[in-house]
Write an enzyme that holds these catalytic residues in place. Structure first.
Site, PDB file in Angstrom:
ATOM      1  N   TYR A 105     -72.575 -29.210  23.843  1.00 28.16           N
ATOM      2  CA  TYR A 105     -72.232 -30.304  23.074  1.00 28.16           C
ATOM      3  C   TYR A 105     -72.365 -31.606  23.973  1.00 28.16           C
ATOM      4  O   TYR A 105     -72.673 -32.534  23.499  1.00 28.16           O
ATOM      5  CB  TYR A 105     -70.965 -30.232  22.409  1.00 28.16           C
ATOM      6  CG  TYR A 105     -70.883 -29.382  21.367  1.00 28.16           C
ATOM      7  CD1 TYR A 105     -71.791 -29.543  20.449  1.00 28.16           C
ATOM      8  CD2 TYR A 105     -70.046 -28.060  21.115  1.00 28.16           C
ATOM      9  CE1 TYR A 105     -71.803 -28.909  18.952  1.00 28.16           C
ATOM     10  CE2 TYR A 105     -69.929 -27.448  20.239  1.00 28.16           C
ATOM     11  CZ  TYR A 105     -71.099 -27.518  19.099  1.00 28.16           C
ATOM     12  OH  TYR A 105     -71.128 -26.825  17.994  1.00 28.16           O
TER      13      TYR A 105
ATOM     14  N   GLU B 171     -64.386   0.510  22.560  1.00 30.44           N
ATOM     15  CA  GLU B 171     -65.290  -0.383  22.086  1.00 30.44           C
ATOM     16  C   GLU B 171     -64.752  -1.256  20.839  1.00 30.44           C
ATOM     17  O   GLU B 171     -64.617  -2.344  20.912  1.00 30.44           O
ATOM     18  CB  GLU B 171     -66.829   0.367  21.419  1.00 30.44           C
ATOM     19  CG  GLU B 171     -67.521  -0.786  20.698  1.00 30.44           C
ATOM     20  CD  GLU B 171     -68.858  -0.180  20.292  1.00 30.44           C
ATOM     21  OE1 GLU B 171     -69.089   0.964  20.563  1.00 30.44           O
ATOM     22  OE2 GLU B 171     -69.413  -0.894  19.450  1.00 30.44           O
TER      23      GLU B 171
ATOM     24  N   ASP C 190     -68.776   4.147  19.809  1.00 28.54           N
ATOM     25  CA  ASP C 190     -69.399   4.688  18.612  1.00 28.54           C
ATOM     26  C   ASP C 190     -70.521   5.337  19.175  1.00 28.54           C
ATOM     27  O   ASP C 190     -70.994   5.378  20.506  1.00 28.54           O
ATOM     28  CB  ASP C 190     -69.957   3.635  17.711  1.00 28.54           C
ATOM     29  CG  ASP C 190     -68.875   3.012  16.833  1.00 28.54           C
ATOM     30  OD1 ASP C 190     -67.714   3.648  16.703  1.00 28.54           O
ATOM     31  OD2 ASP C 190     -68.974   1.842  16.466  1.00 28.54           O
TER      32      ASP C 190
END
Lengths: 823, 365
Positions: free
Chosen positions: B100, B198, B250
Site C-alpha cells: 500500500y 495441518e 490430510d
C-alpha cells in the site's frame, strides 16, 4: 437467345422454319431480349454502361494513334432524358468509318483479332447508340475532326432496327474547338442512381490509365471531377497475333481449314498459327498421322534377337519369291535385302517396302534386270511372312518338314512384356500374355494385308484384351500400371507411317479427321504464344496509378510473366495501397481491371474476388474476420488482367470467369505484392514496439538512475550509453577537445549500418580526411561523411574547428527510431 | 530470526551496495541488471552437507533491456530506498504495508500492481543481498500458528520479557507464535516430540483429547502452508531441544507439499532452506496406505489433484522410495481423505489408536 430443339421425327422442316423465324427477329428485339447481358438492364446501369463503352472506345482510339488521351465526360438532364457527351482528342473518324464504328451491332475490327484491347466483342458502343435510340428516339450526334482538317464534321446517326444497318441522317461541317478528336452525344432514358458506380468507374479508369487525363461533369457534382495525368508514357503498342494451336476449338479449326489457301496440313499449320515453324508443323503432322493411320509395329531379323536368326530363312524365301531374274541377280537381291534386315533393330512393313524398293533399284541397275512391281510385292510379302512367322505355315514345302510351330513373335513380345512389367510376375503368365498379344497382332491381318498397324486407342484395347484373357487363364494379375507400361513399351517401339496425311480439304470435310488434327495440335509441345500482343501496365505504373488516387502510407505492385490459357496469352498485375487516408473500417476496396477497363458490377461473381477471398490475409498482416473472405482494414487491392481474350462471365463484361490458370496467376500476383505489405507492416509494428519501449524506458531509466543516485548519495549518473545500448541504437555523440571535434558513431544494433552524417559548421573546418570536402554555402560549411559501422563497433570522425564555432550534425540512413543523436 | 547475525546497519549496507551496483552499471554505459537463481522446480537441488534443498546453478538475469525488466528494477530501486530509510529510522512494516505504501511514491511506474509483486521483490532482495526480510524489518501480515505442549519459553515483547508455559499459561488456543521467532528463548521443557498438524480441527481434537499432555507432545498448528516463523520455530525446537518432528496432514497432494516445505524447504524460499527446513521431520499421515488399511471415507481425486501428484513425482524433493510408493498407490486408488475422516471410527480413534500405533511404528514413542 431462345433455345429450342428440333423434335425427332419431324426432321428438317421444323429446323428450317425455326431458322427462318430466327432471321425475322429484328436487332431491336434481339437487344431487348439480351439487354441484361449487354449491361443495359436498367436506366441507372444503362447510363454507366454507356459511359463505360464510350470511354473505352475513346481510350482505344487515342492510344492506337499514339496520342495521350484527354477525355471529357458530361452527363446532363434534358427534360425527361439524360444526355451523355463523351469527347476525346483521338485522331477523329471519317464519314466512311462512322457507321462501322458506331452503328452496326457486332461489327468491330477486334472481333477476330488476337490483340489486347479494351473492347473485345465490338458490341459496346453500338449497343449504347441503340439503347439511346430505343429509349429516347433521338439519333446519336457525332462530331469528329481529323488532324489537320479545317473544319469538324457533324453527323446524326440512327440504326435501322430491321436491317441492323446504320443510316446517317444529317451530315454537315461545323466548327469545333478541339484540333482533332471525336465527340459523341447520346440521349437516353436513365437515372443517376448508380452515381457511386459511375464515379468508381471514372476514378478506377484513372488509376489504371495513369497516362490519361479524364474529366467528369454530372448534375450531382458542384465541381467537375478531374483526374490528371501521372505519366506521359503511353502503354506499349500491341502486336496482333495469329491463334495459337493450343487455343482453338474444333469449330474454329474447321472454319480455318475451310478458309485457308494452304493445301497441306503442314502449310496450313505454319501459315495460320503462331509459334508454328517447319519443325513444329512436322511434329503436329506426325502426331496427326499416328492418330489418323496408327503406327506400325516392326520385328527383328537381327542375329541374337529373340527368335531371330531369321536372315537365312528370309534369303531363302526371297529366292523363292523372285522368279525369272537369273540366279546371280536373284541371289544378290535376296542377300542384300536379308542383310539390310539383319542389320536393323526391327523393321516395320512400310520400312520393308522401302528397303525392297531400294535394293531392287540397286540390283536392277547393277545387273540390268528389271524388278517390277509384282516381283517387289512378292518379295515384300515373302520377307514379311518370315519376319512375322507365327506357327501358321503348316504347309509342307519341298518335302521338308514345315516349320509349322515356328513362332517368331512371341519371344520378341515376351522380352518386351517382361521388361515392362514387374519382375515378380509369373514367368509362364508373362509368356502367356506375349503369346496372346502375338495372336492378336497376327489377327489384325485377317481383313487384308497384315501390316501390324494400330492407333494408340486400338493398341490399348488390344493389350487390355490380351491381359484380361491372360488373367483368366494364367491366374496372374496385370494391373493398370502394368498394362499401361506394356502399351507404352509397344507404342514407343512402333513407328509413324510414311503415308501422306489427308490434305486440308479432306480434313475440313470430315469432322473426325479434323478432330484428330486438333488432338494432335493439343498434344504437341508448342512454344507459348508471344506476349508482345499484351500491354501490361507494369508494376511501376500500377503503383503510380494507386499513388495518384489514394493517399496511402505504403504502395506495392507486381507484374507476373505472361502465361497462357487456351491459346491466349495473359498477364496479371496486382497492386496494394495501405494506410494513410484509406478508410480503416470495413472490407478493403478491391479494384478489378480487365485490359485496363475497370469492372464495376458483379463483384461477387468475379474470379478476382474469389481469389482475394481464398488468400489467408492474416499471414500478410491484414485482418480477415473468420480467417477467410474479404480482408478488412485500410487497404486497396487492385488487380489487372490483360489478355488477348479475357474470359468474362457474360457479354456485359462485368466479371472475370473462373479460369484456373488465370486464378493461379492472380493469386501469385497478389501474394507477391502482399509479401511486401507484410514486411512493411512487420517493420511498422516492430517500430511501434520500439517506439513504445523507447517511450517507457526513456521515462523509467532516468527515474531509476535518479533513485539509485539518491540512495547512494552520488551525482546523477550519465545514462546515455546505457540507453543507446538498450535501444539497440546507433548513437552519435560529439566530443570537443580544444579545436579537435570528434563525432563518435556507436552502433549498438545487431546489424551493420551505413550512415550519412552531415555536419553543418559556422567556420571553415580543417584536418578533414581525404575524400571529405567541406562545401560552403552562405557562410556555413557542410561536411559529409558516409561511415559504415559494423554491429557493436564505434567509428570516430575527427576534424578541427575553431573553439568558438558552432557545429550541428544531422544523421541519415538509419530509421529515426533507432537513432540517438547527441551532437 | 536471522540467517546469521545481521545487524540493521549491515542489512542497510547490503541494500545500498545493490543500488551502487546499479549506479556503476549506468555510469559504465552498461545495461543495469540483477542476477537471480532461477526459481523453479527444475532448479532446486539437494545440498548433502546442509541436508536441505537449495537453488541450483541456473541463473536468470533481470535487465533493464525490456520494458518489464526496467519496471522491476525501478521498483527495486524505490524499495531499496524505502527499506534503507526504514532501517535508518528503526521502524518496521508488514509486506502488505509495503504494497500500500508504494501508492504514496511519487512515481506511478514504481508502484506495485499486486501484493504478489511486492512479496516477490522482497524475496529477490533477500536472495541478492543474502539478508532476510526480517533483517529489513519486514513482517508478514500474520502467522496464525500456535503451539500447545509442555514447553516454557521467554519472549521479548515490546512491553518487556514474558515467561510463558505453553500449556499452563495459555488458553485452549495455545501460544501464538510471533513473527520473529528470534525473540523467543527456550527455558525448559518436558516434551518428547513435536507434532505439526495441518488443520485447526485436528489440532483442537488433539488438545481436547489431551494428547499433548498424555504423550508430552508439542502440538504445532501449521494452518495450511506454514509461515516462515512456524517453520523456523519447528526447526529450532528440533535443533536446540533435540526433539523429533513429525508432520500430520490430510491425505492429498497439497498436504504432501505442506510436509515438503517443513521438511525440505519451499521452492520460493529455497535460499533460506538452511534456516527454515527440518530435514529430519517425518510424515505421520494420512498416508494413501491408511486409506486402504483403515478403509477411510474418501473423495475421488480431481484432475488438478492428479496433476499435482504427477508433478510431485517429478519433484526432486519427493524422489524417495516412501513417497514414490505412496503417490503411485494414491494415483492407483484415485482417492484422497482428510484427517478428520478418522472420526468415522470414533472421536477418540485418532488419539487412542491411530497416532500411538503409527508413532510407535516410527519409533517416536
Amino acid at each position: 437467345m431462345t433455345s429450342q430443339q428440333t423434335t425427332l421425327g419431324e426432321g428438317a422442316t421444323t429446323a428450317e422454319e425455326l431458322a427462318e423465324g430466327q432471321r425475322e427477329i429484328s436487332i431491336a428485339e434481339f437487344f431487348e431480349k439480351n439487354k441484361h447481358m449487354l449491361g443495359f438492364d436498367s436506366g441507372a446501369r444503362g447510363l454507366v454502361t454507356a459511359v463505360k463503352e464510350a470511354v473505352d472506345n475513346a481510350l482505344d482510339a487515342t492510344e492506337e494513334a499514339g496520342i495521350r488521351p484527354d477525355i471529357y465526360v458530361e452527363i446532363r438532364e434534358v427534360g425527361d432524358y439524360y444526355r451523355l457527351v463523351v469527347e476525346d482528342n483521338g485522331p477523329g473518324i471519317t464519314k466512311e468509318q462512322l457507321p462501322k464504328v458506331f452503328g452496326k451491332l457486332l461489327y468491330g475490327s477486334r472481333f477476330h483479332k488476337r490483340e489486347q484491347s479494351r473492347g473485345q466483342q465490338g458490341i459496346g458502343i453500338s449497343a449504347a447508340v441503340l439503347y439511346s435510340q430505343l429509349t429516347s428516339g433521338k439519333p446519336a450526334k457525332i462530331t469528329s475532326r481529323t488532324e489537320g482538317s479545317a473544319d469538324a464534321e457533324y453527323f446524326e446517326l440512327i440504326i435501322d432496327t430491321d436491317t441492323n444497318e446504320p443510316e446517317i441522317g444529317t451530315a454537315e461541317t461545323t466548327s469545333w474547338d478541339r484540333s482533332h478528336g471525336t465527340r459523341i452525344e447520346l440521349e437516353m432514358e436513365a437515372n443517376m442512381r448508380a452515381r457511386s458506380q459511375l464515379h468508381d468507374y471514372i476514378k478506377h479508369t484513372a488509376v489504371v490509365n495513369p497516362h490519361a487525363r479524364i474529366e467528369l461533369r454530372e448534375p450531382g457534382l458542384d465541381e467537375p471531377l478531374k483526374f490528371e495525368r501521372a505519366t506521359d508514357q503511353l502503354p506499349a503498342e500491341t502486336e496482333e497475333i495469329r491463334p495459337h494451336p493450343h487455343g482453338v476449338e474444333l469449330g474454329t479449326l474447321i472454319k480455318m481449314l475451310d478458309a485457308t489457301d494452304s493445301y497441306s496440313v503442314s502449310g496450313f499449320m505454319q501459315e495460320e498459327f503462331t509459334r508454328v515453324g517447319k519443325k513444329t508443323a512436322d511434329s503436329v503432322v506426325d502426331s496427326f498421322r499416328d492418330r489418323h493411320f496408327g503406327r506400325e509395329l516392326g520385328w527383328p531379323a537381327r542375329n541374337g534377337a529373340p527368335a531371330a536368326d531369321v536372315g537365312a530363312d528370309i534369303e531363302d524365301a526371297l529366292r523363292e519369291a523372285v522368279s525369272n531374274k537369273g540366279a546371280d541377280a536373284t541371289d544378290t537381291f535376296a542377300e542384300r535385302v536379308a542383310n539390310s534386315l539383319t542389320e536393323r533393330e526391327r523393321t516395320t512393313y512400310s520400312q520393308l517396302v522401302e528397303i525392297v524398293a531400294t535394293v531392287a533399284d540397286e540390283v536392277g541397275a547393277d545387273t540390268g534386270k528389271t524388278f517390277g512391281a509384282t516381283v517387289r510385292d512378292n518379295a515384300v510379302e515373302a520377307a514379311w511372312a518370315e519376319l512375322t512367322e507365327f506357327g501358321t505355315g503348316g504347309v509342307e514345302e519341298n518335302g521338308e518338314e514345315a516349320d509349322g510351330d515356328l513362332d517368331r513373335l512371341t519371344p520378341t513380345l515376351y522380352e518386351l512384356v517382361d521388361d515392362a512389367t514387374s519382375t515378380r510376375k509369373d514367368d509362364a503368365a508373362v509368356h502367356g500374355l506375349a503369346e496372346r498379344l502375338a495372336e492378336r497382332f497376327v489377327a489384325l491381318g485377317d481383313d487384308g494385308s497384315n501390316r501390324m498397324r494400330l492407333a494408340l486407342d486400338d493398341l490399348t484395347t488390344l493389350v487390355h484384351e490380351a491381359a484380361d484373357t491372360t488373367e483368366e487363364y494364367d491366374d496372374e494379375t496385370f494391373g493398370d500400371t502394368a498394362r499401361e507400361n506394356v502399351v507404352e513399351a509397344l507404342w514407343s517401339r512402333m513407328v509413324t507411317v510414311p503415308d501422306d496425311p489427308p490434305n486440308v480439304t479432306e480434313i475440313a470435310g470430315d469432322r473426325d479427321t479434323a478432330s484428330e488434327l486438333l488432338e494432335a495440335m493439343r498434344e504437341t509441345d508448342i512454344l507459348s504464344p508471344p506476349t508482345d500482343c499484351l500491354a501490361p501496365i507494369t508494376a511501376e505504373l500500377v503503383e503510380a496509378g494507386l499513388r495518384k488516387e489514394y493517399d496511402a502510407d505504403f504502395y506495392a505492385a507486381s507484374t507476373r510473366d505472361a502465361e497462357v490459357h487456351g491459346g491466349d496469352p495473359f498477364v496479371v498485375e496486382a497492386g496494394i495501397a495501405y494506410g494513410g487516408d484509406i478508410p480503416a473500417d470495413g472490407s478493403v476496396e478491391l479494384l478489378r481491371f480487365a485490359n485496363r477497363v475497370p469492372l464495376v458490377y458483379q463483384r461477387g461473381a468475379c474470379a478476382t474476388t474469389n481469389v482475394v477471398k481464398r488468400i489467408g490475409w492474416r499471414n500478410y498482416g491484414l485482418d480477415q474476420p473468420g480467417g477467410s473472405g474479404m480482408p478488412s482494414g485500410p487497404a486497396v487491392i487492385s488487380i489487372h488482367v490483360a489478355s488477348t481474350n479475357v474470359p468474362f462471365t457474360s457479354e456485359s463484361k462485368d466479371a472475370l470467369a473462373s479460369v484456373p490458370e488465370i486464378e493461379d496467376e492472380i493469386e501469385l500476383a497478389i501474394r507477391e505484392a502482399a509479401r511486401e505489405l507484410k514486411s512493411y507492416l512487420n517493420k511498422r509494428r516492430s517500430m511501434a514496439k520500439r517506439r513504445e519501449k523507447q517511450d517507457v524506458l526513456g521515462r523509467i531509466l532516468p527515474q531509476m538512475a535518479e533513485k539509485v543516485a539518491e540512495v547512494t548519495g552520488r551525482e546523477h549518473p550519465d545514462i546515455e550509453g546505457a540507453m543507446a545500448r538498450i535501444m539497440n541504437n546507433v548513437g552519435v555523440d560529439r566530443e570537443r577537445d580544444g579545436e579537435t571535434v570528434t563525432l563518435k558513431v556507436a552502433n549498438h544494433s545487431d546489424r551493420n549500418e551505413a550512415l550519412e552524417v552531415t555536419e553543418i559548421v559556422s567556420a571553415e573546418p580543417e584536418g578533414l580526411p581525404d575524400g571529405v570536402e567541406p562545401i560552403e554555402m552562405d557562410g556555413e560549411w557542410f561536411v559529409n561523411w558516409n561511415p559504415e559501422v559494423s554491429s557493436g563497433e564505434t567509428v570516430e570522425l575527427e576534424y578541427s574547428l575553431p573553439t568558438d564555432a558552432d557545429a550541428d550534425a544531422t544523421v541519415d540512413g538509419v530509421d529515426d527510431e533507432k537513432l540517438t543523436v547527441n551532437a | 530470526m536471522s540467517t546469521e547475525d545481521t545487524t540493521d546497519a549491515e542489512a542497510r549496507e547490503r541494500l545500498i551496495d545493490l543500488a551502487a551496483e546499479f549506479y556503476d552499471q549506468f555510469a559504465a554505459g552498461e545495461i543495469p541488471r540483477m542476477e537471480l537463481p532461477t526459481r523453479t522446480k527444475s532448479n532446486i537441488e539437494y545440498d548433502p552437507e546442509k541436508k536441505v534443498w537449495v537453488y541450483g546453478d541456473r541463473k536468470s538475469t533481470r535487465t533493464a533491456n525490456s520494458v518489464s525488466g526496467a519496471r522491476k528494477l525501478l521498483k527495486a530501486s524505490y524499495t531499496i530506498d524505502f527499506l534503507a530509510n526504514q532501517l535508518d529510522e528503526d521502524r518496521s512494516s508488514t509486506l502488505r504495508e509495503l504494497y500500500y505504501l508504494s501508492e504514496s511514491w511519487n512515481n506511478e511506474e514504481a508502484q506495485f500492481n499486486s501484493q504478489d509483486e511486492s512479496n516477490n521483490l522482497v524475496e529477490d532482495l533477500e536472495i541478492v543481498t543474502g539478508a532476510t526480510r526480517e533483517d529489513f524489518h519486514m513482517r508478514p501480515e500474520e502467522s496464525g500458528a500456535k503451539v500447545m505442549g509442555p514447553l516454557l519459553i521467554r519472549e521479548q515483547t515490546q512491553r518487556g520479557d514474558r515467561d510463558i508455559h505453553c500449556q499452563k499459561d495459555v488458553g485452549q488456543g495455545g501460544y501464538q507464535i510471533p513473527n520473529d521467532t528470534d525473540t523467543i528463548e527456550f527455558l525448559d521443557n518436558d516434551a518428547e516430540f513435536v507434532m505439526c498438524v495441518e488443520t485447526g480441527g485436528m489440532r483442537d481434537r488433539l488438545v481436547e483429547n489431551g494428547f499433548d499432555d498424555e504423550y508430552d507432545c508439542l502440538v504445532v498448528h501449521l494452518g495450511g502452508q506454514p509461515a516462515r516463523a512456524t517453520r523456523r520455530l519447528t526447526k529450532r525446537l528440533h535443533d536446540e531441544l533435540d526433539l523429533p518432528v513429525v508432520v500430520f496432514c490430510d491425505g492429498d497432494p497439497w498436504s504432501y507439499r505442506i510436509y515438503g516445505s517443513v521438511a525440505y524447504g519451499s521452492i520460493k524460499s529455497a535460499h533460506l532452506s538452511e534456516y527454515l527446513a527440518t530435514p529430519e521431520a517425518e510424515y505421520v499421515g494420512i498416508r494413501p496406505q491408511d486409506i486402504v488399511d483403515y478403509d477411510l471415507p474418501t473423495d475421488p481425486l480431481s484432475d488438478s489433484d492428479v496433476n499435482a501428484l504427477e508433478s510431485e513425482l517429478d519433484d526432486p524433493r519427493f524422489q524417495t522410495e516412501f513417497w514414490e510408493e505412496q503417490i503411485e498407490l494414491q494415483l492407483d486408488i484415485g482417492k484422497k481423505a482428510e484427517q478428520q475422516a478418522l472420526a468415522s471410527r470414533g472421536l477418540d480413534f485418532v488419539t487412542d489408536t491411530y497416532l500411538p500405533e503409527r508413532l510407535d511404528e516410527m519409533g517416536v514413542l
